[in-house]
Design an enzyme around this catalytic site. Structure first.
Site, PDB file in Angstrom:
ATOM      1  N   ARG A 189      22.266 132.501   6.007  1.00 26.00           N
ATOM      2  CA  ARG A 189      23.517 132.425   5.244  1.00 26.00           C
ATOM      3  C   ARG A 189      24.680 132.000   6.138  1.00 26.00           C
ATOM      4  NH1 ARG A 189      22.934 137.474   0.937  1.00 26.00           N
ATOM      5  NH2 ARG A 189      20.676 137.559   1.026  1.00 26.00           N
ATOM      6  N   CYS A 240      17.861 144.128  -9.569  1.00 27.78           N
ATOM      7  CA  CYS A 240      18.615 142.941  -9.153  1.00 27.78           C
ATOM      8  C   CYS A 240      19.200 142.194 -10.351  1.00 27.78           C
ATOM      9  CB  CYS A 240      17.706 142.004  -8.357  1.00 27.78           C
ATOM     10  SG  CYS A 240      17.504 142.503  -6.631  1.00 27.78           S
ATOM     11  N   ARG A 247      20.877 132.254  -0.854  1.00 29.54           N
ATOM     12  CA  ARG A 247      19.697 133.045  -0.521  1.00 29.54           C
ATOM     13  C   ARG A 247      19.376 132.895   0.960  1.00 29.54           C
ATOM     14  NH1 ARG A 247      15.545 134.439  -3.483  1.00 29.54           N
ATOM     15  NH2 ARG A 247      15.101 135.637  -1.601  1.00 29.54           N
ATOM     16  N   GLY A 248      18.541 133.814   1.457  1.00 28.92           N
ATOM     17  CA  GLY A 248      18.104 133.756   2.843  1.00 28.92           C
ATOM     18  C   GLY A 248      18.585 134.956   3.637  1.00 28.92           C
ATOM     19  N   ASN A 249      18.056 135.106   4.867  1.00 25.98           N
ATOM     20  CA  ASN A 249      18.481 136.223   5.697  1.00 25.98           C
ATOM     21  C   ASN A 249      19.889 135.971   6.248  1.00 25.98           C
ATOM     22  OD1 ASN A 249      18.272 134.592   8.048  1.00 25.98           O
ATOM     23  ND2 ASN A 249      16.107 135.091   8.278  1.00 25.98           N
ATOM     24  N   VAL A 250      20.395 136.936   7.003  1.00 27.36           N
ATOM     25  CA  VAL A 250      21.774 136.851   7.487  1.00 27.36           C
ATOM     26  C   VAL A 250      22.023 135.559   8.251  1.00 27.36           C
ATOM     27  CG1 VAL A 250      23.456 137.888   9.067  1.00 27.36           C
ATOM     28  CG2 VAL A 250      22.108 139.346   7.538  1.00 27.36           C
ATOM     29  N   LEU A 296      24.189 139.729  -7.581  1.00 27.33           N
ATOM     30  CA  LEU A 296      24.927 139.698  -8.844  1.00 27.33           C
ATOM     31  C   LEU A 296      26.146 140.606  -8.791  1.00 27.33           C
ATOM     32  CD1 LEU A 296      22.213 139.660 -11.665  1.00 27.33           C
ATOM     33  CD2 LEU A 296      23.414 137.750 -10.622  1.00 27.33           C
ATOM     34  N   ARG A 297      26.039 141.735  -8.093  1.00 26.72           N
ATOM     35  CA  ARG A 297      27.192 142.642  -7.952  1.00 26.72           C
ATOM     36  C   ARG A 297      28.326 141.940  -7.207  1.00 26.72           C
ATOM     37  NH1 ARG A 297      28.943 145.328  -3.595  1.00 26.72           N
ATOM     38  NH2 ARG A 297      27.054 144.662  -2.506  1.00 26.72           N
ATOM     39  N   ARG A 298      28.011 141.351  -6.053  1.00 24.86           N
ATOM     40  CA  ARG A 298      29.054 140.665  -5.295  1.00 24.86           C
ATOM     41  C   ARG A 298      29.631 139.485  -6.079  1.00 24.86           C
ATOM     42  NH1 ARG A 298      25.332 141.043  -0.057  1.00 24.86           N
ATOM     43  NH2 ARG A 298      26.035 143.057   0.772  1.00 24.86           N
ATOM     44  N   LYS A 301      19.153 149.750  -0.124  1.00 28.42           N
ATOM     45  CA  LYS A 301      19.662 149.058  -1.319  1.00 28.42           C
ATOM     46  C   LYS A 301      18.637 148.096  -1.909  1.00 28.42           C
ATOM     47  CE  LYS A 301      22.204 145.319   1.052  1.00 28.42           C
ATOM     48  NZ  LYS A 301      21.471 144.181   0.510  1.00 28.42           N
ATOM     49  N   ASP A 302      17.581 147.762  -1.147  1.00 29.50           N
ATOM     50  CA  ASP A 302      16.535 146.872  -1.655  1.00 29.50           C
ATOM     51  C   ASP A 302      15.420 147.618  -2.375  1.00 29.50           C
ATOM     52  OD1 ASP A 302      17.806 144.660  -0.606  1.00 29.50           O
ATOM     53  OD2 ASP A 302      16.672 144.686   1.268  1.00 29.50           O
ATOM     54  N   SER A 319      12.374 139.715   8.981  1.00 31.11           N
ATOM     55  CA  SER A 319      13.684 139.138   9.295  1.00 31.11           C
ATOM     56  C   SER A 319      14.286 139.849  10.505  1.00 31.11           C
ATOM     57  CB  SER A 319      14.624 139.279   8.095  1.00 31.11           C
ATOM     58  OG  SER A 319      15.004 140.637   7.931  1.00 31.11           O
ATOM     59  N   ARG A 325       9.732 144.196   6.919  1.00 33.04           N
ATOM     60  CA  ARG A 325       9.866 142.758   6.731  1.00 33.04           C
ATOM     61  C   ARG A 325      10.090 142.110   8.098  1.00 33.04           C
ATOM     62  NH1 ARG A 325      14.775 142.325   2.859  1.00 33.04           N
ATOM     63  NH2 ARG A 325      14.440 140.084   3.097  1.00 33.04           N
TER      64      ARG A 325
END
Length: 307
Positions: free
Chosen positions: A155, A242, A149-152, A130-132, A83-84, A11, A9
């Site tokens: 955010r 997800c 949403r969005g990359n680091v 959803l976990r967090r 994790k993705d 990012s 990706r």
């Protein structure tokens, strides 16, 4: 093979992971940087920013276009945040290699306070996971959890703009980006367990590509591979995506594996945990058994609203 093409990706974090992979391959094989080409690929998950991934199609949105490039030969390997990765991969592809795992904990980043416990009632906390979201609600049901949403970098910018008073991100990603200084608190694994695969870089390749297989063998971290085999088996047996708040973390000590898993309702009001130990060589079987155990604890009705 004249140039190994590394798909990723686009990012900053994804590129950092691809560059780490390249650096390890360069060192392992004594090759120059010119022997590798990093190929950024835009994915559906990157383009869809107006709604949660759980509504848009799940984890596969971050891998589909990259896997298509891998299957048709435009790239030779694909570098992912483990994790993705969906638990089911396209025919002909495999997650063949994992790099040594980084710290798997989540990190809290507070704008006005250092810890979640210090936030005032009704404060906004941003997260797209959803976990967090569920774990935040379990800790502090009085908080207002909002979609982030969005990359680091996106955010962190939203945090600076006051969209929320705090957010939670993977500590591993922040470390890989050199952003440890923004962290105000690290979440303990037993209180805030990570997503399966968190902190581990996974490398996807074509099954039967012997030249690539030989190159990757030199950088493959066996203990991380065993831990991930357990965690991904746990996720697969629970049909995790997800859409499902699932946590799972395996550690390897010599030949022993220890696993802790958790399933939690999206509102954080109900959760079920499981812990299992066993031989590291039985990693996948331990993960699957943990899933059966926690599913039996929760009962069939617990899963009704997840899809």
């Amino acid at each position: 093979m004249q140039t190994l093409k590394i798909g990723t990706r686009g990012s900053p974090l994804a590129l950092a992971q691809a560059h780490e992979t390249r650096a390890r391959l360069m060192k392992a094989h004594g090759l120059p940087e010119e022997a590798f080409e990093v190929v950024p690929i835009s994915t559906s998950g990157d383009r869809i920013q107006d709604r949660p991934l759980s509504e848009a199609g799940g984890k596969g949105l971050f891998t589909k276009e990259i896997e298509e490039a891998l299957l048709d030969g435009r790239i030779d390997i694909a570098v992912h945040s483990s994790k993705d990765m969906p638990t089911v991969l396209p025919d002909g592809l495999e997650l063949s290699t994992f790099l040594p795992r980084e710290d798997a904990r989540d990190a809290f980043i507070g704008k006005t306070v250092k810890r979640i416990a210090e936030l005032p009632r009704g404060a906004k906390v941003g997260s797209s996971s959803l976990r967090r979201q569920a774990l935040i609600r379990r800790m502090r049901p009085d908080l207002d959890v909002v979609m982030f949403r969005g990359n680091v970098q996106t955010r962190l910018r939203k945090l600076d703009e006051g969209v929320a008073e705090g957010t939670i991100l993977a500590y591993a990603g922040l470390k890989r980006l050199g952003l440890e200084s923004v962290v105000t608190d690290l979440m303990p694994l037993d209180v805030f367990p990570p997503a399966p695969g968190q902190g581990a870089i996974g490398i996807e390749s074509r099954i039967g590509d012997r030249a690539v297989e030989k190159m990757l063998a030199a950088i493959r971290d066996a203990p991380t591979g065993q831990a991930l085999a357990c965690e991904r088996a746990f996720l697969a047996a629970l049909d995790g995506s997800c859409r499902t708040p699932i946590a799972g973390h395996a550690t390897i000590s010599g030949k022993k594996l220890s696993f802790a898993g958790l399933i939690i309702s999206p509102d954080g009001t109900e959760s079920h945990e499981v812990k299992l130990d066993g031989s590291a060589q039985d990693a996948a079987a331990i993960g699957a058994e943990a899933a059966r155990t926690v599913r039996a604890k929760a009962g069939a009705k617990f899963f009704d609203g997840w899809a």
